[in-house]
Structures are given as C-alpha cells and as structure tokens.
Design a protein around this motif. Structure first.
Motif, PDB file in Angstrom:
ATOM      1  N   ALA A  78     -24.042  59.800  30.616  1.00 11.95           N
ATOM      2  CA  ALA A  78     -23.355  58.511  30.677  1.00 11.95           C
ATOM      3  C   ALA A  78     -22.765  58.117  29.326  1.00 11.95           C
ATOM      4  N   ASP A  79     -23.408  58.559  28.237  1.00  9.42           N
ATOM      5  CA  ASP A  79     -22.884  58.280  26.894  1.00  9.42           C
ATOM      6  C   ASP A  79     -21.606  59.044  26.599  1.00  9.42           C
ATOM      7  N   GLY A  80     -21.406  60.185  27.290  1.00  7.68           N
ATOM      8  CA  GLY A  80     -20.179  60.946  27.079  1.00  7.68           C
ATOM      9  C   GLY A  80     -20.379  62.380  26.628  1.00  7.68           C
ATOM     10  N   ILE A  81     -21.552  62.964  26.918  1.00 10.77           N
ATOM     11  CA  ILE A  81     -21.823  64.363  26.587  1.00 10.77           C
ATOM     12  C   ILE A  81     -22.098  65.108  27.883  1.00 10.77           C
ATOM     13  N   ALA A  82     -21.340  66.161  28.144  1.00 12.71           N
ATOM     14  CA  ALA A  82     -21.532  66.952  29.367  1.00 12.71           C
ATOM     15  C   ALA A  82     -21.756  68.410  28.996  1.00 12.71           C
ATOM     16  N   MET A  83     -22.586  69.085  29.795  1.00 10.65           N
ATOM     17  CA  MET A  83     -22.941  70.468  29.503  1.00 10.65           C
ATOM     18  C   MET A  83     -22.558  71.385  30.649  1.00 10.65           C
ATOM     19  N   VAL A  84     -21.980  72.532  30.278  1.00 12.76           N
ATOM     20  CA  VAL A  84     -21.748  73.626  31.213  1.00 12.76           C
ATOM     21  C   VAL A  84     -22.900  74.607  30.988  1.00 12.76           C
ATOM     22  N   PRO A  85     -23.890  74.640  31.880  1.00 16.11           N
ATOM     23  CA  PRO A  85     -25.112  75.393  31.579  1.00 16.11           C
ATOM     24  C   PRO A  85     -24.925  76.896  31.730  1.00 16.11           C
ATOM     25  N   GLU A  86     -25.750  77.641  31.016  1.00 11.40           N
ATOM     26  CA  GLU A  86     -25.779  79.083  31.198  1.00 11.40           C
ATOM     27  C   GLU A  86     -26.155  79.389  32.653  1.00 11.40           C
ATOM     28  N   GLY A  87     -25.434  80.323  33.258  1.00 13.49           N
ATOM     29  CA  GLY A  87     -25.726  80.675  34.648  1.00 13.49           C
ATOM     30  C   GLY A  87     -25.060  79.779  35.671  1.00 13.49           C
ATOM     31  N   ARG A  88     -24.286  78.796  35.219  1.00  8.49           N
ATOM     32  CA  ARG A  88     -23.425  77.927  36.041  1.00  8.49           C
ATOM     33  C   ARG A  88     -24.198  76.913  36.871  1.00  8.49           C
TER      34      ARG A  88
END
Length: 233
Positions: A78-88
């Motif tokens: 919600a603060d503005g940090i998004a992650m594309v995780p290993e393994g999708r």
C-alpha cells in the motif's frame, strides 16, 4: 537527488541464524539498481526484509524518508513497493486477467491499468482467459510483472526474473523493464547473470555472506572487481 528507498545497518535473522550483517543500500527515483551474489549471499533475505516478510528494525529501512522496517507486507504494498517474486507464484485457479486484477487490490492511484499492461505485453491480452499457469515460463513472468504493476508501485522489486527462461525471452522481459523505467518507475533487480545485471542497471551491489562486498556504477565495475566480490578470491 533524494533517496527513494534506503537501508541502514540492516540485519535479519532466521530464528537464531543471522543472515544479514548491516546492509547499507540506497536507490534513487527512476534508477534501476541490480543486486548480484552467489546462492546464499543474502539477496532474497534482503528483499524479504524490505517488503516486511522478515522482521527488521523500523529505522533500518526507510522509504520516501519514512521508517518502514518491520511493517506488514500488505502495508508495504500500500505504501508503494511491489515485488515480482522468484518463481512467479501465480494463482493456479485464476485466469491471466484474474491474476492481474489481484495486483490492484490496494486500489492505489496511478497509471497502470489492465489495458496498459496489455499494451506492454500484448500476448497477455490474447491469453487473458487462459489459466495463468497454462502459459509458457516467459509469459507467466509477464503476468507476474503485470500483477505487481497493477498495484501502481513507485518501487518495483524483481527477484530472479530471468531464472529458467530462454535468452530471447530474457531479452524481451528486460526490454519491457526498460520501458517501465522510462515511464518513471524505480526498480531493484536481483539477477544471477552478472552480464545482464550490469547491462540493465545504472548501479550495482554485490552481496557475499550477508554483507555488501562491492558497490558502484555498473558501467565502471571491472570483471576482476566483480569476481573478487562475488567469490571472495
């Protein structure tokens, strides 16, 4: 230029095992910064500490000047940090479009919409009703990136997005990442391939055994410097 995100003496543990030993890191708005290092160097642990998956002292992670260490993962998004995780980690029971829409649950305002994701990755529009896990590895990675963008982040974190993909697909993914950066987004890229990491980033950090062993402008670092920092020899 002010820092968008920084860490200050960041430490992290798995139970009694200490995995990070005082990481100092910074990234400025609209930069792409790469992190390299051998398996077990602490790269993924670092990302988990930033995104709230692992606990951290509040002041050891700062985002837009505010302490966010130890904040719950949904609040970090919600603060503005998004992650594309290993393994999708796509939702196997959902279609491509449903997976993408899941990224928008925070309802953060911003430019990224379904149509903009489809413009970035046209193949996803063609396959929008297919199960997300029925796609090729490269297409699944596009869904994972698109899902993260749907949260309209200011900082996109990509953990090993080229892992297991064909060279042509890796090139396509990183062309898209460059386009995302041109639209004003900031990105941290954890990458196994050193050449790719140097090529796509402005600055580079190397981790070794939970510490920063090298940092600098990507284009200035030599093969010898990186080898020594990577392997410790």
């Amino acid at each position: 230029m002010s820092q968008l995100l920084s860490t200050h003496g960041l430490k992290a543990w798995y139970g009694d095992f200490q995995a990070l030993f005082g990481i100092d890191f910074e990234i400025r708005p609209q930069e792409i910064v790469a992190i390299i290092g051998a398996n077990g160097a602490g790269k993924s642990t670092f990302l988990k500490a930033i995104t709230g998956v692992l606990s951290a002292d509040a002041e050891s992670v700062r985002f837009k000047g505010q302490p966010i260490g130890g904040r719950r993962p949904h609040r970090v998004v919600a603060d503005g940090i998004a992650m594309v995780p290993e393994g999708r980690r796509l939702f196997p029971s959902l279609s491509v479009e449903e997976n993408l829409r899941m990224g928008a649950y925070t309802k953060r305002p911003g430019p990224w919409t379904l149509e903009k994701i489809y413009g970035l990755f046209p193949v996803l529009k063609e396959k929008r009703k297919a199960p997300g896990t029925a796609l090729s590895g490269g297409q699944q990675q596009m869904v994972a990136i698109g899902r993260a963008l749907m949260s309209n982040p200011e900082l996109l974190i990509c953990d090993e997005i080229s892992l297991g993909l064909a060279p042509a697909v890796i090139k396509e993914i990183y062309v898209a990442l460059a386009e995302i950066a041109r639209n004003g987004l900031t990105a941290i890229v954890v990458e196994q391939d050193v050449y790719t990491a140097q090529r796509v980033s402005q600055r580079l950090y190397c981790f070794q055994e939970g510490r920063v062993s090298l940092r600098g402008n990507s284009s200035d670092l030599t093969h010898e410097q990186i080898s020594h920092a990577y392997f410790g020899v």
